[in-house]
Scaffold this active site. Structure first.
Site, PDB file in Angstrom:
ATOM      1  N   CYS A 136      -7.119   2.445  28.915  1.00  0.00           N
ATOM      2  CA  CYS A 136      -6.497   2.110  29.582  1.00  0.00           C
ATOM      3  C   CYS A 136      -4.759   2.101  29.953  1.00  0.00           C
ATOM      4  O   CYS A 136      -3.805   2.988  30.937  1.00  0.00           O
ATOM      5  CB  CYS A 136      -6.650   0.742  30.874  1.00  0.00           C
ATOM      6  SG  CYS A 136      -5.577   0.655  32.259  1.00  0.00           S
ATOM      7  N   CYS A 164     -12.555  -5.735  31.823  1.00  0.00           N
ATOM      8  CA  CYS A 164     -11.730  -6.122  33.417  1.00  0.00           C
ATOM      9  C   CYS A 164     -13.406  -5.715  34.369  1.00  0.00           C
ATOM     10  O   CYS A 164     -13.210  -6.640  35.436  1.00  0.00           O
ATOM     11  CB  CYS A 164     -10.209  -5.696  34.162  1.00  0.00           C
ATOM     12  SG  CYS A 164     -10.392  -3.495  33.926  1.00  0.00           S
ATOM     13  N   GLY A 195       4.114  -3.072  36.784  1.00  0.00           N
ATOM     14  CA  GLY A 195       3.104  -3.161  36.682  1.00  0.00           C
ATOM     15  C   GLY A 195       1.749  -4.780  37.107  1.00  0.00           C
ATOM     16  O   GLY A 195       2.687  -5.899  36.396  1.00  0.00           O
TER      17      GLY A 195
END
Length: 356
Positions: free
Chosen positions: A103, A199, A8
């Site tokens: 997340c 974010c 990622g």
């Protein structure tokens, strides 16, 4: 045959160097940026954050530089459902969420891992500062070499299934060394600053973000004291969190803090610093790393927020998989919705979500 790993990549220095290190270790590395930005102006405003279009460009440039394939994969729906909607709901209920933990739990080590496995890929990897090791038949997580950057607090939800298939190469290094490696191999992101805000929120103003999305649900209400006497008007409970002193928009002649939030009455309770100090909490949704369940009281070091130094505590299992945490010393602003995380020295024991 080389083992395959899906990394990622956020366009930052940590995940970039993680991809490079794994390639050097002999893995077949594939870089992926998870598309989680939503189709609205919030994300356009947020250009430069780890979810932005410029982050994709940085990640793609790094992948080209180190010679690995690169893709953008769409996780928008999963992110909205499991992170953004959860985030909004928690604030509406008077709790303070932790979107990074959500997340990690639902996106990076669930949806992303599922995608990797469906593609026949052996591992996923991230730029997290944590160390995964196997001890006997069990995977454990230890604090990273860089105490200031350690991210184990946000990883307590990982399961044995996930740990077996996850690599975190940055955990063995200090941040300064990661930047040094990035510079040595010619990555432009070597001096890119760390993203520290949420974010998906452009200016870190979560109250404004929720108000913009749900203007009818965010209503003014009363500031009250512990006896229920009205002290003034607040602009909506989503703007406040336990322990907050600044930004109340009202002067009292002495420091006043948010000590409780009552969503049913739409009230924010204010009090003194002393009202914020407590030695006990109950946590739910617990997960443990070195063992499956906590069977008896255990002495640990525990912390109730990411940036805190752990404090000595005893954790005791109670009904429904919940846990009672008794600290040796008073803790400031124990906050519903946040996570409490347990350690034994550098070993991550587990954690849960603060219920009361």
């Amino acid at each position: 045959m080389k083992k395959k790993v899906l990394v990622g990549m956020s366009g930052g220095v940590d995940s970039s160097v993680a991809a490079y290190l794994l390639k050097e270790q002999g893995y077949e590395v594939i870089g992926v940026t998870m598309q989680i930005w939503q189709d609205d102006e919030e994300f356009i405003e947020k250009e430069g954050g780890c979810c932005s279009l410029s982050a994709v460009a940085d990640a793609r440039r790094v992948a080209n530089k180190i010679g690995i394939p690169f893709y953008v994969m769409n996780f928008k729906d999963a992110f909205k459902r499991n992170v953004i909607d959860y985030f909004v709901d928690e604030y509406m209920e008077g709790r303070t969420p932790n979107p990074c933990i959500a997340c990690n739990k639902f996106i990076k080590f669930s949806s992303f891992l599922d995608k990797a496995m469906a593609m026949g890929i052996d591992y996923v990897a991230t730029g997290h500062y944590a160390i995964i090791e196997k001890h006997n038949d069990r995977y454990i997580i230890k604090k990273s070499e860089d105490d200031k950057k350690d991210q184990t607090y946000a990883l307590y939800n990982l399961t044995q299934f996930q740990l077996e298939r996850t690599l975190m190469p940055c955990g063995q290094y200090k941040k300064s060394k990661i930047r040094e490696i990035a510079k040595e191999i010619g990555l432009r992101v070597h001096n890119k600053k760390d993203s520290e805000e949420i974010c998906f929120i452009p200016d870190n103003d979560h109250g404004r973000y929720i108000k913009n999305r749900f203007p009818n649900k965010v209503r003014e209400g009363n500031f009250v004291d512990k006896q229920g006497s009205i002290l003034g008007t607040h602009k909506g409970i989503v703007y406040y969190t336990i322990g907050q002193r600044k930004g109340l928009g009202i002067a009292f002649g002495k420091p006043m803090y948010v000590v409780d939030i009552n969503p049913f009455r739409n009230e924010v309770v204010l009090g003194d610093l002393e009202d914020l100090l407590n030695t006990e909490l109950i946590a739910k949704d617990t997960n443990y790393i070195p063992f499956d369940t906590l069977k008896e009281p255990m002495e640990v070091e525990a912390k109730i927020r990411y940036s805190q130094t752990p404090s000595k505590a005893i954790i005791t299992p109670i009904e429904d998989g919940r846990v009672r945490v008794n600290f040796h010393e008073k803790q400031r602003a124990i906050t519903k919705g946040q996570s409490v995380v347990f350690y034994k020295d550098d070993l991550l024991i587990g954690g849960g979500i603060i219920e009361k």
